[in-house]
Write a protein that holds these residues in place. Structure first.
Motif, PDB file in Angstrom:
ATOM      1  N   VAL A 178       0.842  -1.201   0.000  1.00 26.42           N
ATOM      2  CA  VAL A 178       0.000   0.000   0.000  1.00 26.42           C
ATOM      3  C   VAL A 178       0.876   1.249   0.000  1.00 26.42           C
ATOM      4  O   VAL A 178       0.585   2.233  -0.707  1.00 26.42           O
ATOM      5  CB  VAL A 178      -0.946   0.003   1.219  1.00 26.42           C
ATOM      6  N   GLU A 179       1.964   1.208   0.753  1.00 23.48           N
ATOM      7  CA  GLU A 179       2.875   2.350   0.785  1.00 23.48           C
ATOM      8  C   GLU A 179       3.436   2.637  -0.602  1.00 23.48           C
ATOM      9  O   GLU A 179       3.568   3.804  -1.008  1.00 23.48           O
ATOM     10  CB  GLU A 179       4.012   2.094   1.774  1.00 23.48           C
ATOM     11  N   ASN A 180       3.754   1.587  -1.355  1.00 24.91           N
ATOM     12  CA  ASN A 180       4.261   1.760  -2.712  1.00 24.91           C
ATOM     13  C   ASN A 180       3.207   2.375  -3.629  1.00 24.91           C
ATOM     14  O   ASN A 180       3.530   3.148  -4.535  1.00 24.91           O
ATOM     15  CB  ASN A 180       4.721   0.417  -3.282  1.00 24.91           C
ATOM     16  N   ILE A 181       1.958   2.037  -3.391  1.00 22.01           N
ATOM     17  CA  ILE A 181       0.867   2.532  -4.235  1.00 22.01           C
ATOM     18  C   ILE A 181       0.548   3.993  -3.930  1.00 22.01           C
ATOM     19  O   ILE A 181       0.426   4.819  -4.838  1.00 22.01           O
ATOM     20  CB  ILE A 181      -0.394   1.664  -4.060  1.00 22.01           C
ATOM     21  N   VAL A 182       0.404   4.332  -2.662  1.00 22.89           N
ATOM     22  CA  VAL A 182      -0.033   5.693  -2.297  1.00 22.89           C
ATOM     23  C   VAL A 182       1.121   6.682  -2.252  1.00 22.89           C
ATOM     24  O   VAL A 182       0.907   7.897  -2.376  1.00 22.89           O
ATOM     25  CB  VAL A 182      -0.789   5.700  -0.948  1.00 22.89           C
ATOM     26  N   GLY A 183       2.339   6.184  -2.068  1.00 20.57           N
ATOM     27  CA  GLY A 183       3.501   7.055  -2.068  1.00 20.57           C
ATOM     28  C   GLY A 183       3.479   8.110  -0.981  1.00 20.57           C
ATOM     29  O   GLY A 183       2.980   7.884   0.127  1.00 20.57           O
ATOM     30  N   GLU A 184       3.985   9.274  -1.300  1.00 20.97           N
ATOM     31  CA  GLU A 184       4.106  10.358  -0.335  1.00 20.97           C
ATOM     32  C   GLU A 184       2.765  10.959   0.075  1.00 20.97           C
ATOM     33  O   GLU A 184       2.687  11.716   1.047  1.00 20.97           O
ATOM     34  CB  GLU A 184       5.018  11.452  -0.888  1.00 20.97           C
ATOM     35  N   GLN A 185       1.704  10.634  -0.676  1.00 15.69           N
ATOM     36  CA  GLN A 185       0.380  11.142  -0.330  1.00 15.69           C
ATOM     37  C   GLN A 185      -0.220  10.408   0.871  1.00 15.69           C
ATOM     38  O   GLN A 185      -1.176  10.889   1.483  1.00 15.69           O
ATOM     39  CB  GLN A 185      -0.568  11.031  -1.525  1.00 15.69           C
ATOM     40  N   GLY A 186       0.334   9.247   1.202  1.00 18.42           N
ATOM     41  CA  GLY A 186      -0.186   8.485   2.329  1.00 18.42           C
ATOM     42  C   GLY A 186      -1.572   7.928   2.065  1.00 18.42           C
ATOM     43  O   GLY A 186      -2.096   7.995   0.950  1.00 18.42           O
ATOM     44  N   LEU A 187      -2.173   7.377   3.100  1.00 17.76           N
ATOM     45  CA  LEU A 187      -3.501   6.768   3.023  1.00 17.76           C
ATOM     46  C   LEU A 187      -4.489   7.625   3.802  1.00 17.76           C
ATOM     47  O   LEU A 187      -4.200   8.056   4.910  1.00 17.76           O
ATOM     48  CB  LEU A 187      -3.456   5.353   3.618  1.00 17.76           C
ATOM     49  N   ASN A 188      -5.644   7.868   3.213  1.00 18.45           N
ATOM     50  CA  ASN A 188      -6.653   8.694   3.891  1.00 18.45           C
ATOM     51  C   ASN A 188      -7.642   7.889   4.718  1.00 18.45           C
ATOM     52  O   ASN A 188      -8.038   8.310   5.802  1.00 18.45           O
ATOM     53  CB  ASN A 188      -7.431   9.532   2.882  1.00 18.45           C
ATOM     54  N   LEU A 189      -8.057   6.742   4.207  1.00 18.33           N
ATOM     55  CA  LEU A 189      -9.151   6.020   4.862  1.00 18.33           C
ATOM     56  C   LEU A 189      -8.889   4.522   4.904  1.00 18.33           C
ATOM     57  O   LEU A 189      -8.595   3.906   3.886  1.00 18.33           O
ATOM     58  CB  LEU A 189     -10.470   6.282   4.122  1.00 18.33           C
ATOM     59  N   LEU A 190      -9.003   3.953   6.094  1.00 14.99           N
ATOM     60  CA  LEU A 190      -8.976   2.506   6.300  1.00 14.99           C
ATOM     61  C   LEU A 190     -10.366   2.061   6.723  1.00 14.99           C
ATOM     62  O   LEU A 190     -10.913   2.587   7.698  1.00 14.99           O
ATOM     63  CB  LEU A 190      -7.958   2.133   7.389  1.00 14.99           C
ATOM     64  N   VAL A 191     -10.943   1.115   5.983  1.00 15.55           N
ATOM     65  CA  VAL A 191     -12.230   0.544   6.354  1.00 15.55           C
ATOM     66  C   VAL A 191     -12.003  -0.894   6.795  1.00 15.55           C
ATOM     67  O   VAL A 191     -11.706  -1.776   5.978  1.00 15.55           O
ATOM     68  CB  VAL A 191     -13.246   0.589   5.196  1.00 15.55           C
ATOM     69  N   ASN A 192     -12.108  -1.131   8.093  1.00 15.54           N
ATOM     70  CA  ASN A 192     -11.971  -2.479   8.651  1.00 15.54           C
ATOM     71  C   ASN A 192     -13.286  -3.227   8.452  1.00 15.54           C
ATOM     72  O   ASN A 192     -14.225  -3.070   9.233  1.00 15.54           O
ATOM     73  CB  ASN A 192     -11.643  -2.406  10.145  1.00 15.54           C
ATOM     74  N   LYS A 198       0.381  10.141   7.664  1.00 11.99           N
ATOM     75  CA  LYS A 198       0.972  10.804   6.501  1.00 11.99           C
ATOM     76  C   LYS A 198      -0.117  11.328   5.573  1.00 11.99           C
ATOM     77  O   LYS A 198      -0.038  12.455   5.068  1.00 11.99           O
ATOM     78  CB  LYS A 198       1.878   9.832   5.740  1.00 11.99           C
ATOM     79  N   GLY A 199      -1.161  10.513   5.370  1.00 12.75           N
ATOM     80  CA  GLY A 199      -2.268  10.938   4.524  1.00 12.75           C
ATOM     81  C   GLY A 199      -2.947  12.179   5.064  1.00 12.75           C
ATOM     82  O   GLY A 199      -3.302  13.096   4.306  1.00 12.75           O
ATOM     83  N   GLY A 200      -3.121  12.238   6.367  1.00 10.80           N
ATOM     84  CA  GLY A 200      -3.736  13.401   6.982  1.00 10.80           C
ATOM     85  C   GLY A 200      -2.879  14.647   6.835  1.00 10.80           C
ATOM     86  O   GLY A 200      -3.390  15.749   6.604  1.00 10.80           O
ATOM     87  N   SER A 244      -5.167  -1.797  12.156  1.00  9.19           N
ATOM     88  CA  SER A 244      -5.264  -0.346  12.353  1.00  9.19           C
ATOM     89  C   SER A 244      -3.945   0.236  12.857  1.00  9.19           C
ATOM     90  O   SER A 244      -3.487   1.285  12.381  1.00  9.19           O
ATOM     91  CB  SER A 244      -6.393  -0.020  13.333  1.00  9.19           C
ATOM     92  N   GLN A 245      -3.333  -0.447  13.817  1.00  9.03           N
ATOM     93  CA  GLN A 245      -2.064   0.046  14.352  1.00  9.03           C
ATOM     94  C   GLN A 245      -0.969   0.067  13.290  1.00  9.03           C
ATOM     95  O   GLN A 245      -0.187   1.018  13.200  1.00  9.03           O
ATOM     96  CB  GLN A 245      -1.613  -0.824  15.520  1.00  9.03           C
ATOM     97  N   LYS A 246      -0.928  -0.974  12.486  1.00  4.40           N
ATOM     98  CA  LYS A 246       0.138  -1.076  11.485  1.00  4.40           C
ATOM     99  C   LYS A 246      -0.042  -0.068  10.343  1.00  4.40           C
ATOM    100  O   LYS A 246       0.940   0.344   9.712  1.00  4.40           O
ATOM    101  CB  LYS A 246       0.211  -2.508  10.947  1.00  4.40           C
ATOM    102  N   PHE A 247      -1.283   0.359  10.095  1.00  2.00           N
ATOM    103  CA  PHE A 247      -1.517   1.337   9.040  1.00  2.00           C
ATOM    104  C   PHE A 247      -1.539   2.771   9.555  1.00  2.00           C
ATOM    105  O   PHE A 247      -1.652   3.709   8.759  1.00  2.00           O
ATOM    106  CB  PHE A 247      -2.818   1.027   8.301  1.00  2.00           C
ATOM    107  N   LEU A 248      -1.397   2.944  10.855  1.00  3.91           N
ATOM    108  CA  LEU A 248      -1.471   4.284  11.424  1.00  3.91           C
ATOM    109  C   LEU A 248      -0.439   5.251  10.837  1.00  3.91           C
ATOM    110  O   LEU A 248      -0.784   6.398  10.514  1.00  3.91           O
ATOM    111  CB  LEU A 248      -1.356   4.212  12.943  1.00  3.91           C
ATOM    112  N   PRO A 249       0.823   4.858  10.662  1.00  2.00           N
ATOM    113  CA  PRO A 249       1.780   5.802  10.074  1.00  2.00           C
ATOM    114  C   PRO A 249       1.365   6.294   8.688  1.00  2.00           C
ATOM    115  O   PRO A 249       1.523   7.484   8.375  1.00  2.00           O
ATOM    116  CB  PRO A 249       3.083   4.994  10.010  1.00  2.00           C
ATOM    117  N   LEU A 250       0.819   5.420   7.862  1.00  2.00           N
ATOM    118  CA  LEU A 250       0.367   5.833   6.530  1.00  2.00           C
ATOM    119  C   LEU A 250      -0.857   6.743   6.620  1.00  2.00           C
ATOM    120  O   LEU A 250      -1.017   7.663   5.809  1.00  2.00           O
ATOM    121  CB  LEU A 250       0.039   4.613   5.670  1.00  2.00           C
ATOM    122  N   LEU A 251      -1.712   6.493   7.596  1.00  2.00           N
ATOM    123  CA  LEU A 251      -2.876   7.350   7.793  1.00  2.00           C
ATOM    124  C   LEU A 251      -2.463   8.731   8.310  1.00  2.00           C
ATOM    125  O   LEU A 251      -3.036   9.751   7.915  1.00  2.00           O
ATOM    126  CB  LEU A 251      -3.854   6.693   8.771  1.00  2.00           C
TER     127      LEU A 251
END
Length: 251
Positions: free
Chosen positions: A74-88, A131-133, A122-129
């Motif tokens: 996911v990090e490779n896909i979103v790049g420096e823009q990060g991730l905005n939304l995680l839906v569990n 960054k997205g914010g 959720s914890q593991k994706f927090l850094p990307l979230l």
């Protein structure tokens, strides 16, 4: 209405997860949709969607290595823009009732998939979230900024539990969703200073493999209402537990 630049939906090979992916792809504001399946080669409905914004990736939520691999992809896909939304969304329903078979293994399986794995993902994706914010210009505490949304269930409500295990044999399932609701409320407090929105939703009784053909709602009806509600979220909803139409559910 605010939509995310990028969104990750777990458990998206069928049912509500697949419906959410289809709904997000209806909105041009959504530039990247990442959908996970346990076995990508068998996710026929996902693979049949021909939209360059969609990325289908493998995820076994109970496997830490699988989660870590997904984070990297996911990090490779979103790049420096990060991730905005995680839906569990990924989850299972294990039949378990008070007067039925006694099985520690079944209880553990239910809680591992529906509760523990939601926390770890959720914890593991927090850094990307985070960054997205930081990269987003969307209003604070919206899905366009940074958010973790969790698909819970009305069966997770303690206040509305008048049927016990019921004909669903839902003791273990109820417990797993009540745990998820507590997780959601807790991270809403913990991550408020980071600007990460956290909300739990009940999608309703939906015509899926889990919900059965007897259910009240089609996948389209449920997921269209959910995505519409997602787009309306603000800080006042942070830590809340809602029906698909943003009607408050009692914990």
């Amino acid at each position: 209405m605010v939509f995310p630049r990028s969104v990750l939906v777990t458990g998206a090979n069928r049912g509500i997860g697949l419906g959410l992916v289809q709904q997000f792809l209806k909105h041009p504001e959504v530039q990247t949709v990442i959908a996970t399946a346990r076995d990508v080669s068998k996710a026929e409905a996902l693979n049949a969607i021909k939209d360059p914004r969609l990325h289908v990736l493998p995820l076994i939520v109970t496997c830490d290595k699988s989660i870590d691999n997904l984070v990297k992809e996911v990090e490779n896909i979103v790049g420096e823009q990060g991730l905005n939304l995680l839906v569990n969304n990924a989850g299972i329903a294990v039949n378990y009732s008070t007067k039925g078979e006694i099985s520690r293994a079944k209880l553990h399986e239910q809680l591992d998939v529906n509760s523990i794995s939601v926390v770890l993902v959720s914890q593991k994706f927090l850094p990307l979230l985070q960054k997205g914010g930081a990269k987003s210009t969307a209003p604070d505490f919206t899905v366009g900024k940074s958010a973790i949304l969790t698909i819970s269930s009305g069966l997770g409500s303690i206040g509305e539990n008048t049927t016990g295990s019921g004909f669903f044999q839902a003791l273990a399932y109820r417990m797993s969703k009540s745990a998820v609701n507590q997780f959601n409320r807790t991270i809403a407090v913990d991550l408020e200073s980071d600007g990460v929105l956290a909300v739990a939703f009940c999608p309703g009784w939906v015509q899926t493999d889990m919900g059965s053909a007897k259910a009240e709602l089609t996948v389209e009806q449920s997921t269209s209402a959910l995505v519409d509600s997602f787009s309306k979220l603000t800080k006042e909803h942070n830590g809340g537990y809602f029906r698909r139409d943003l009607v408050v559910l009692p914990f």
